[in-house]
Scaffold this motif. Structure first.
Motif, PDB file in Angstrom:
ATOM      1  N   UNK A   1       0.820  -1.211   0.000  1.00 14.74           N
ATOM      2  CA  UNK A   1       0.000   0.000   0.000  1.00 14.74           C
ATOM      3  C   UNK A   1       0.852   1.259   0.000  1.00 14.74           C
ATOM      4  N   UNK A   2       1.866   1.306   0.855  1.00 12.11           N
ATOM      5  CA  UNK A   2       2.730   2.489   0.904  1.00 12.11           C
ATOM      6  C   UNK A   2       3.491   2.668  -0.406  1.00 12.11           C
ATOM      7  N   UNK A   3       3.883   1.571  -1.029  1.00 10.21           N
ATOM      8  CA  UNK A   3       4.564   1.653  -2.320  1.00 10.21           C
ATOM      9  C   UNK A   3       3.628   2.222  -3.381  1.00 10.21           C
ATOM     10  N   UNK A   4       2.403   1.725  -3.448  1.00  9.29           N
ATOM     11  CA  UNK A   4       1.432   2.204  -4.441  1.00  9.29           C
ATOM     12  C   UNK A   4       1.141   3.689  -4.244  1.00  9.29           C
ATOM     13  N   UNK A   5       0.936   4.087  -3.005  1.00  7.79           N
ATOM     14  CA  UNK A   5       0.644   5.500  -2.716  1.00  7.79           C
ATOM     15  C   UNK A   5       1.836   6.380  -3.072  1.00  7.79           C
ATOM     16  N   UNK A   6       3.040   5.942  -2.712  1.00  8.52           N
ATOM     17  CA  UNK A   6       4.239   6.729  -3.008  1.00  8.52           C
ATOM     18  C   UNK A   6       4.422   6.894  -4.510  1.00  8.52           C
TER      19      UNK A   6
ATOM     20  N   UNK B   1      -5.729  15.616  -8.180  1.00 11.47           N
ATOM     21  CA  UNK B   1      -4.613  14.770  -7.743  1.00 11.47           C
ATOM     22  C   UNK B   1      -5.126  13.685  -6.799  1.00 11.47           C
ATOM     23  N   UNK B   2      -5.981  14.072  -5.858  1.00 16.17           N
ATOM     24  CA  UNK B   2      -6.556  13.095  -4.931  1.00 16.17           C
ATOM     25  C   UNK B   2      -7.303  11.998  -5.655  1.00 16.17           C
ATOM     26  N   UNK B   3      -8.104  12.359  -6.643  1.00 16.40           N
ATOM     27  CA  UNK B   3      -8.864  11.376  -7.420  1.00 16.40           C
ATOM     28  C   UNK B   3      -7.914  10.478  -8.209  1.00 16.40           C
ATOM     29  N   UNK B   4      -6.860  11.057  -8.792  1.00 17.40           N
ATOM     30  CA  UNK B   4      -5.901  10.256  -9.564  1.00 17.40           C
ATOM     31  C   UNK B   4      -5.213   9.229  -8.669  1.00 17.40           C
ATOM     32  N   UNK B   5      -4.887   9.611  -7.451  1.00 19.85           N
ATOM     33  CA  UNK B   5      -4.246   8.689  -6.520  1.00 19.85           C
ATOM     34  C   UNK B   5      -5.207   7.563  -6.154  1.00 19.85           C
ATOM     35  N   UNK B   6      -6.432   7.919  -5.825  1.00 15.81           N
ATOM     36  CA  UNK B   6      -7.424   6.890  -5.483  1.00 15.81           C
ATOM     37  C   UNK B   6      -7.666   5.943  -6.655  1.00 15.81           C
ATOM     38  N   UNK B   7      -7.668   6.494  -7.870  1.00 21.43           N
ATOM     39  CA  UNK B   7      -7.841   5.646  -9.059  1.00 21.43           C
ATOM     40  C   UNK B   7      -6.673   4.683  -9.226  1.00 21.43           C
ATOM     41  N   UNK B   8      -5.446   5.152  -8.976  1.00 21.88           N
ATOM     42  CA  UNK B   8      -4.278   4.280  -9.094  1.00 21.88           C
ATOM     43  C   UNK B   8      -4.303   3.150  -8.068  1.00 21.88           C
ATOM     44  N   UNK B   9      -4.886   3.409  -6.904  1.00 19.23           N
ATOM     45  CA  UNK B   9      -4.955   2.377  -5.879  1.00 19.23           C
ATOM     46  C   UNK B   9      -5.899   1.245  -6.269  1.00 19.23           C
TER      47      UNK B   9
ATOM     48  N   UNK C   1     -11.731  -5.648  -4.434  1.00 22.45           N
ATOM     49  CA  UNK C   1     -12.292  -4.603  -3.565  1.00 22.45           C
ATOM     50  C   UNK C   1     -11.577  -4.543  -2.218  1.00 22.45           C
ATOM     51  N   UNK C   2     -11.272  -5.697  -1.621  1.00 18.20           N
ATOM     52  CA  UNK C   2     -10.587  -5.727  -0.328  1.00 18.20           C
ATOM     53  C   UNK C   2      -9.185  -5.120  -0.434  1.00 18.20           C
ATOM     54  N   UNK C   3      -8.504  -5.357  -1.534  1.00 19.05           N
ATOM     55  CA  UNK C   3      -7.178  -4.782  -1.753  1.00 19.05           C
ATOM     56  C   UNK C   3      -7.269  -3.268  -1.839  1.00 19.05           C
ATOM     57  N   UNK C   4      -8.233  -2.774  -2.575  1.00 18.18           N
ATOM     58  CA  UNK C   4      -8.426  -1.321  -2.707  1.00 18.18           C
ATOM     59  C   UNK C   4      -8.727  -0.717  -1.345  1.00 18.18           C
TER      60      UNK C   4
ATOM     61  N   UNK D   1      -6.469   2.109   0.586  1.00 15.93           N
ATOM     62  CA  UNK D   1      -7.067   3.383   0.998  1.00 15.93           C
ATOM     63  C   UNK D   1      -6.942   3.573   2.507  1.00 15.93           C
ATOM     64  N   UNK D   2      -7.173   2.504   3.258  1.00 19.27           N
ATOM     65  CA  UNK D   2      -7.072   2.566   4.717  1.00 19.27           C
ATOM     66  C   UNK D   2      -5.643   2.913   5.129  1.00 19.27           C
ATOM     67  N   UNK D   3      -4.669   2.309   4.471  1.00 20.90           N
ATOM     68  CA  UNK D   3      -3.278   2.608   4.776  1.00 20.90           C
ATOM     69  C   UNK D   3      -2.948   4.066   4.470  1.00 20.90           C
ATOM     70  N   UNK D   4      -3.421   4.566   3.336  1.00 19.07           N
ATOM     71  CA  UNK D   4      -3.188   5.972   2.981  1.00 19.07           C
ATOM     72  C   UNK D   4      -3.775   6.897   4.046  1.00 19.07           C
ATOM     73  N   UNK D   5      -5.030   6.678   4.394  1.00 26.83           N
ATOM     74  CA  UNK D   5      -5.698   7.539   5.372  1.00 26.83           C
ATOM     75  C   UNK D   5      -5.003   7.463   6.727  1.00 26.83           C
TER      76      UNK D   5
END
Length: 122
Positions: free
Chosen positions: A22-27, A88-96, A107-110, A114-118
């Motif tokens: 999750x941290x890798x995807x968000x970064x 930017x926020x929407x683009x990040x959520x879409x990438x996740x 769905x559980x992965x997404x 998202x939970x990790x990002x928040x």
């Protein structure tokens, strides 16, 4: 890294992997285009195997290519305030929502990403 240090010691190995992923995807989603970028494969490897695991990378000897990739990531990372921009926020959520191959993630992965990002932002 503070989030990682808080969660890591009490988490199971599968949870470690989920946090790392999750941290890798968000970064990766928060990186700007800058000269000197390594391949996405090397960036992902540097983040997953060196940046987002404990003990921290400061306590281990990094290969030169990994150190260079992580230095580039530090320079190319957008400021947290960019998350306030709706586009930017929407683009990040879409990438996740995507797996590495570009197909839709479960769905559980997404939700986990998202939970990790928040949680990390808090």
């Amino acid at each position: 890294m503070r989030y990682l240090a808080t969660k890591w010691p009490h988490a199971a190995p599968n949870t470690h992997n989920g946090i790392d992923e999750s941290l890798t995807a968000v970064t990766l989603a928060l990186l700007d285009e800058r000269p000197g970028q390594s391949s996405e494969e090397l960036l992902r490897k540097a983040l997953r195997n060196w940046a987002f695991v404990l003990p921290s990378r400061e306590e281990r000897k990094l290969p030169t290519e990994v150190a260079n990739a992580l230095h580039w990531v530090a320079k190319a990372s957008r400021p947290r305030s960019d998350l306030g921009d709706a586009a930017i926020g929407r683009a990040i959520l879409d990438l996740l929502r995507l797996k590495l191959d570009g197909t839709a993630a479960a769905a559980e992965t997404v939700q986990r990403k998202r939970r990790t990002l928040v949680n990390a932002l808090h």
